[in-house]
Scaffold this active site. Structure first.
Site, short mmCIF file in Angstrom:
data_model
loop_
_atom_site.label_atom_id
_atom_site.label_comp_id
_atom_site.label_asym_id
_atom_site.label_seq_id
_atom_site.Cartn_x
_atom_site.Cartn_y
_atom_site.Cartn_z
NE ARG A 36 -3.76 0.17 2.35
CZ ARG A 36 -4.73 -0.02 3.25
NH1 ARG A 36 -4.80 0.78 4.30
NH2 ARG A 36 -5.60 -1.00 3.10
CG HIS A 82 -6.95 -1.17 -5.54
ND1 HIS A 82 -5.76 -1.62 -4.99
CD2 HIS A 82 -7.28 -0.07 -4.83
CE1 HIS A 82 -5.40 -0.83 -4.01
NE2 HIS A 82 -6.31 0.13 -3.89
CE1 TYR A 127 -21.26 16.24 -13.59
CE2 TYR A 127 -20.10 16.34 -11.49
CZ TYR A 127 -21.27 16.37 -12.21
OH TYR A 127 -22.47 16.53 -11.57
#
Length: 744
Positions: A36, A82, A127
């Site tokens: 991570r 993931h 968007y």
């Protein structure tokens, strides 16, 4: 191993909470460290970044493709590779698309992907649109050429690459930061051409030292164009150890008397900088600045304008103050902690990091060449079979038409392999033309030459390293650019003292009998005519500048310091000193003095003792002040007398009508104490007035409404050694009310 403990009788494992917690925490810590927070030295990526880039390549979102909605990419990433939150995944994706965050962005974003003022002001993923950049191909271009290991995804339905086959040391180029459990990493970004040159130097000379590599890598290269001011020896030490600090400050120019900031440090918001400067202005701690403007636009992404109070303001000193007190200069921690080839995190210096990457790159290149050689050998095998078919075309056709098992018959008659026989059976009729035979021979010759070249490369390590060098040079030519962060050696910025930031205006400081203090602008102030509280009146006043410090004395011989500019205005009645100071119980304030730090002050007692103190010895920060004058029984501190370097004599008048003029050099200079006797006389004789004289000045004695000036021979008659009796004044002037210096 069975999960059931040996002493279990009911099928359950029994384990202490301490042992279970320890093991669970260690498992979590290792997951955070390896999967991570820390980047891998091979491709410089964390798992989430690697999965985003791979998922986008699988979607066909290469640099030449049309942009697709970011939500599509995020959905693929969290659905296939993931299994974490979409917001965290999208934020990692946005970060790789911000040119002000990444030195070499991996994602080409379309839409609102944040701004330097607020990197997290990006639009929602529904968007925005995105695709990979051309630079991302340096991480992906060899992925399908047998260069990487593959692992199953979280649910075992797909495969994902363990690492990406980076053609460049991306871990240094884009840097990275992360916090794991007990470990963290902070790797600054670097310039691609410099890193490639250092890598090539290490290929040519594997024994190169960090100092030699730093001839190519001169320092970090941040996405912003601020100046790196860290000295070269500190940067060199940082690369030697893998840890250290780097300072970067804004760039500015002076245009028509205004300071224009054209570049900010990495990860610094222009609006926040303006807020920090405005806060100082509002607190009246930055009077050197009168206005701020933000003129940033598309043509000039960073253009902050600071307007000084006048052209006489020292812009370099002002900017040094702002560098020290705002984010216009920022220090970055460097800790090059990465996951090494052995899978363990380690802090590496520059040479170790590049060496590890070169080992990975050589392994990747070997696997790519081996994969290509296998493909070439396979094609050559098939071509050999096709050529046999072309040379025996009639017989091959007859076998295919007549044999029950044509494949087996072809293998037996022409000594073919299964692949060759399969390829012959798949030939189309139009491929039997003469031109096709010529094309096959050309392909066979070209592939034979390529196979020989590949075998030569794999057999010769120096040739393999030469290929690595050539590919690095080609990639540097394709993706490299000029350095952005200029390296300029400068000292650490120092904040200006509060008084240096203020204009030196004339002030009159007034102390009342009841211990109230205030400051009036100008020197033409009648302190006695000011308004006082009932029962209060003027006790003492002095003239000076607003940038000076006021020293107040009490009747115990203590001295207290206050800044003149911090005192309340004389438009009101001031404020009590006890609100700012902590004098002993029952102590009364008796005098004050306002002078330059280079001046001296004559401190005298009515009992005829005195000494000269440097003004700096009277200053202090303690609310309780500090004892400066040792007062004997019944002794009182007289009005302190300011002395400049031009004062050469001190005149002292006693209550018995005697006056003594002493050379200044006879009076001791002390930091504190009682001093020496200034004027001798019978018991009970006190000093009533003192005066400082310069060369060419005479002494004027004031007695009631009358005065007499001692000049010439009379003046010399009153001169004497310290601690002598002096000379009696003429009749009518023996009650001295004051001594004044005059040139008349």
């Amino acid at each position: 191993m069975s999960l059931v403990s040996a002493n279990s009788t009911d099928g359950f494992e029994r384990q202490s909470i301490a042992a279970f917690s320890e093991q669970a925490y260690l498992n979590y810590a290792m997951y955070v460290i390896l999967d991570r927070a820390l980047p891998n030295v091979c491709d410089g990526l964390k798992p989430v970044q690697r999965r985003i880039i791979y998922a986008m390549s699988e979607l066909g979102l290469n640099a030449g493709a049309k942009h697709k909605k970011s939500a599509r990419t995020v959905g693929d990433v969290i659905g296939k590779f993931h299994p974490h939150g979409d917001s965290a995944c999208y934020e990692a994706m946005v970060l790789m698309a911000q040119p002000f965050s990444y030195r070499y962005p991996l994602i080409d974003g379309q839409g609102n992907f944040g701004s330097p003022d607020d990197p997290k002001s990006f639009a929602a993923m529904r968007y925005t649109e995105s695709r990979l950049t051309a630079y991302a191909q340096s991480l992906l271009s060899e992925a399908g050429q047998g260069t990487v290991d593959w692992q199953p995804n979280f649910d075992g339905t797909l495969e994902e690459p363990v690492l990406l086959p980076a053609r460049l040391p991306n871990v240094l180029l884009n840097g990275g930061m992360g916090i794991a459990v007990g470990l963290s990493t902070d790797i600054p970004p670097h310039n691609l051409r410099e890193v490639v040159n250092a890598t090539i130097a290490l290929i040519d000379n594997p024994e190169s030292t960090v100092d030699e590599l730093c001839q190519h890598v001169r320092g970090p290269d941040f996405p912003t164009e601020g100046e790196i001011t860290t000295p070269p020896d500190e940067i060199l030490q940082m690369y030697r150890t893998g840890t250290g600090n780097v300072r970067q400050r804004a760039r500015y120019e002076v245009e028509q008397g205004e300071i224009v900031i054209s570049a900010l440090p990495f990860q610094v918001s222009g609006s926040k900088v303006l807020e920090q400067i405005a806060a100082q202005m509002n607190a009246k701690k930055l009077p050197l600045v009168t206005d701020l403007r933000d003129e940033s636009d598309h043509e000039a992404p960073t253009r902050l304008v600071i307007v000084p109070r006048s052209r006489q303001v020292d812009t370099e000193a002002l900017m040094a103050h702002l560098f020290a007190t705002t984010d216009l200069e920022k220090s970055y921690r460097v800790n090059m902690n990465v996951i090494a080839l052995d899978g363990r995190p380690r802090v590496m210096n520059l040479r170790e990091l590049l060496s590890e990457w070169l080992v990975f790159r050589q392994q990747t290149l070997t696997r790519r060449l081996t994969w290509r050689l296998a493909k070439v050998d396979l094609r050559l095998e098939i071509l050999a079979g096709l050529m046999i078919a072309f040379l025996n075309i009639d017989e091959v056709i007859a076998v295919i038409r007549e044999a029950d098992e044509p494949k087996a018959e072809l293998i037996a008659r022409f000594d073919l392999t299964e692949r060759q026989a399969e390829a012959i059976l798949e030939i189309r009729l139009r491929q039997l033309a003469k031109l096709e035979e010529i094309a096959l021979r050309k392909e066979q010759d070209a592939l034979s030459a390529e196979a020989a070249q590949l075998r030569a490369l794999l057999a010769d390590e120096s040739a393999l390293r030469g290929l690595m060098r050539d590919e690095l040079k080609a990639d540097a030519q394709t993706y490299g650019d000029a350095r952005r962060s200029r390296l300029v050696t400068r000292g650490a910025a120092q904040a200006l003292a509060e008084t240096d930031l203020m204009s030196a205006e004339p002030v009159t400081v007034v102390l009342s009998k009841n211990g109230w203090i205030r400051a009036a602008k100008g020197h033409d102030v009648d302190a006695h005519a000011l308004s006082y509280k009932a029962g209060d009146e003027c006790l003492a006043f002095d003239h000076g500048k607003s940038t000076q410090s006021v020293v107040v004395f009490d009747d115990t011989g203590r001295a207290y310091s206050l800044s003149a500019h911090s005192l309340p205005s004389a438009r009101g009645q001031g404020e009590p000193l006890t609100g700012r100071l902590s004098p002993p119980t029952g102590a009364q304030f008796t005098a004050l003095v306002l002078a330059e730090e280079s001046d001296h002050v004559l401190l005298w007692q009515n009992t005829s003792y005195g000494f000269i103190a440097p003004y700096t010895e009277l200053l202090g920060r303690q609310r309780a002040g500090k004892v400066v004058v040792s007062l004997g029984d019944g002794a009182r501190l007289g009005t302190p007398l300011k002395l400049s370097d031009k004062h050469v004599r001190i005149a002292v008048a006693g209550s018995n009508g005697h006056v003594l003029i002493i050379d200044r050099s006879e009076i001791p200079v002390l930091g504190k104490g009682k001093g020496n006797k200034l004027l001798s006389g019978k018991a009970g004789i006190e000093i009533v007035a003192v005066c400082a004289l310069k060369d060419g000045e005479w002494l004027k004695v004031q007695s009631g409404a009358r005065s007499v000036t001692l000049r010439g021979t009379d003046f010399d008659n009153y001169r004497g050694a310290r601690a002598s009796r002096g000379r009696l004044l003429p009749r009518g002037f023996q009650r001295v009310d004051g001594l004044l210096a005059t040139e008349e």
